[in-house]
Design a protein around this motif. Structure first.
Motif, mmCIF file in Angstrom:
data_model
loop_
_atom_site.group_PDB
_atom_site.id
_atom_site.type_symbol
_atom_site.label_atom_id
_atom_site.label_comp_id
_atom_site.label_asym_id
_atom_site.label_seq_id
_atom_site.Cartn_x
_atom_site.Cartn_y
_atom_site.Cartn_z
ATOM 1 N N LEU A 1 -5.935 -3.432 -6.659
ATOM 2 C CA LEU A 1 -7.512 -3.345 -5.703
ATOM 3 C C LEU A 1 -8.020 -4.529 -6.144
ATOM 4 C CD1 LEU A 1 -8.007 0.570 -6.326
ATOM 5 C CD2 LEU A 1 -7.533 -0.676 -4.210
ATOM 6 N N VAL A 2 -7.948 -5.093 -7.341
ATOM 7 C CA VAL A 2 -8.629 -6.346 -7.701
ATOM 8 C C VAL A 2 -8.316 -7.394 -6.635
ATOM 9 C CG1 VAL A 2 -8.899 -8.314 -9.447
ATOM 10 C CG2 VAL A 2 -9.206 -5.646 -10.057
ATOM 11 N N GLY A 3 -6.782 -7.291 -6.383
ATOM 12 C CA GLY A 3 -6.472 -8.588 -5.412
ATOM 13 C C GLY A 3 -7.222 -8.143 -3.990
ATOM 14 N N LEU A 4 -7.327 -6.907 -3.607
ATOM 15 C CA LEU A 4 -7.985 -6.739 -2.314
ATOM 16 C C LEU A 4 -9.403 -7.194 -2.454
ATOM 17 C CD1 LEU A 4 -6.748 -3.212 -1.069
ATOM 18 C CD2 LEU A 4 -5.808 -5.362 -0.456
ATOM 19 N N LEU B 1 -10.057 -7.435 5.932
ATOM 20 C CA LEU B 1 -9.194 -8.063 5.284
ATOM 21 C C LEU B 1 -8.998 -9.522 6.042
ATOM 22 C CD1 LEU B 1 -6.724 -5.089 4.744
ATOM 23 C CD2 LEU B 1 -8.119 -6.379 2.817
ATOM 24 N N PHE B 2 -8.990 -9.796 7.233
ATOM 25 C CA PHE B 2 -8.832 -11.052 7.668
ATOM 26 C C PHE B 2 -9.888 -11.592 8.595
ATOM 27 C CE2 PHE B 2 -4.660 -8.831 7.112
ATOM 28 C CZ PHE B 2 -3.971 -9.623 6.350
ATOM 29 N N ASN C 1 0.883 -1.019 -0.101
ATOM 30 C CA ASN C 1 0.069 -0.009 -0.124
ATOM 31 C C ASN C 1 0.816 1.182 0.035
ATOM 32 O OD1 ASN C 1 -2.958 1.289 0.594
ATOM 33 N ND2 ASN C 1 -1.132 2.134 2.085
ATOM 34 N N ASP C 2 1.841 1.362 0.809
ATOM 35 C CA ASP C 2 2.797 2.560 1.117
ATOM 36 C C ASP C 2 3.698 2.810 -0.063
ATOM 37 O OD1 ASP C 2 1.067 2.451 3.254
ATOM 38 O OD2 ASP C 2 2.813 2.856 4.836
ATOM 39 N N PRO D 1 -16.923 -5.637 -6.151
ATOM 40 C CA PRO D 1 -18.099 -5.329 -5.255
ATOM 41 C C PRO D 1 -17.593 -5.313 -3.803
ATOM 42 C CG PRO D 1 -18.526 -7.430 -6.221
ATOM 43 C CD PRO D 1 -17.183 -6.745 -7.085
ATOM 44 N N ASN D 2 -16.848 -6.280 -3.385
ATOM 45 C CA ASN D 2 -16.420 -6.497 -2.125
ATOM 46 C C ASN D 2 -15.730 -5.245 -1.687
ATOM 47 O OD1 ASN D 2 -17.287 -9.191 -2.099
ATOM 48 N ND2 ASN D 2 -15.570 -9.789 -3.324
ATOM 49 N N LEU D 3 -14.811 -4.722 -2.582
ATOM 50 C CA LEU D 3 -14.050 -3.805 -2.244
ATOM 51 C C LEU D 3 -14.953 -2.380 -1.925
ATOM 52 C CD1 LEU D 3 -10.798 -2.698 -2.345
ATOM 53 C CD2 LEU D 3 -11.495 -1.631 -4.631
#
Ligand SMILES: N[C@@H](CCC(=O)N[C@@H](CS)C(=O)NCC(=O)O)C(=O)O
Length: 211
Positions: A129-132, A142-143, A96-97, A175-177
């Motif tokens: 973002l698709v990965g997230l 996320l977890f 991210n950073d 959609p989940n993002l």
């Protein structure tokens, strides 16, 4: 010289937002000093070696990295177990950073980077973002079913990316993002840390935040 913690901050800065989120969740009370980045007070420049927000001044040390402030706050008190997160969470924060924030800036501030292709940068950000989005399938955070440090650390940046063009963002197949971002935007913690404060001026009485 004050000995209570002093947080130098700027409302819209994603790094400052993540620091304020961790402080709020820890319940640690700090003095909040809002600044304008274009008109940094002398007292701030004397405190922060990097001249960046957020900067947290403690009695015996100064943190000018948002992640250090988050970890410090949660080491004081972590009732929601935000620090209890797998190694993967730290890896996500690094991505991210690093590359995501770079692609975000190249998309958002494209005019500052005439030699960089905005569309390519947007696609780089989008593939991350698709990965997230995949990770978030079937879970709220996320977890799993509770947020961790990584959610707090990433979400202010996903928000910043989304609002470059929220219409475009909402039209993508993630959609989940989108649900994750909206869950965050509606949360009490986020609403609380986005309160508007007037910029700090020398001689002001302390403005308490958190606690
Ligand atoms: N690595 C730092 C980055 C902080 C940062 O770059 N903050 C920006 C605002 S979003 C800043 O203060 N920039 C200095 C300036 O604009 O003068 C952190 O994680 O705290």
């Amino acid at each position: 010289m004050a000995h209570h913690p002093i947080l130098w901050t700027f409302r819209r800065c994603p790094y400052a937002i993540r620091a304020r989120l961790a402080l709020t969740c820890s319940g640690v009370k700090v003095e909040l000093r809002e600044i304008r980045l274009r008109d940094k007070p002398q007292a701030f420049l004397q405190t922060s070696a990097s001249g960046t927000v957020p900067t947290l001044r403690l009695a015996d040390k100064v943190f000018d990295e948002s992640l250090d402030i988050m970890i410090w706050a949660l080491e004081q008190n972590d009732p929601h177990r935000l620090l209890d997160m797998p190694q993967e969470g730290w890896d996500l924060i690094t991505k991210n950073d690093g590359p995501f924030k770079a692609a975000l800036d190249h998309t958002k501030y494209a005019t500052r980077y005439p030699d960089i292709n905005q569309a390519t940068e947007r696609m780089k950000a989008a593939s991350y973002l698709v990965g997230l989005d995949k990770r978030l399938a079937g879970r709220s955070w996320l977890f799993g079913d509770r947020p961790t440090l990584a959610d707090l650390a990433l979400l202010p940046f996903v928000r910043q990316f989304a609002y470059i063009d929220r219409e475009w963002f909402d039209a993508q197949e993630w959609p989940n993002l989108i649900a994750w971002l909206d869950r965050f935007l509606e949360s009490e913690a986020f609403i609380n840390v986005m309160h508007k404060y007037a910029p700090w001026a020398e001689g002001d009485a302390p403005l308490w935040f958190g606690g």
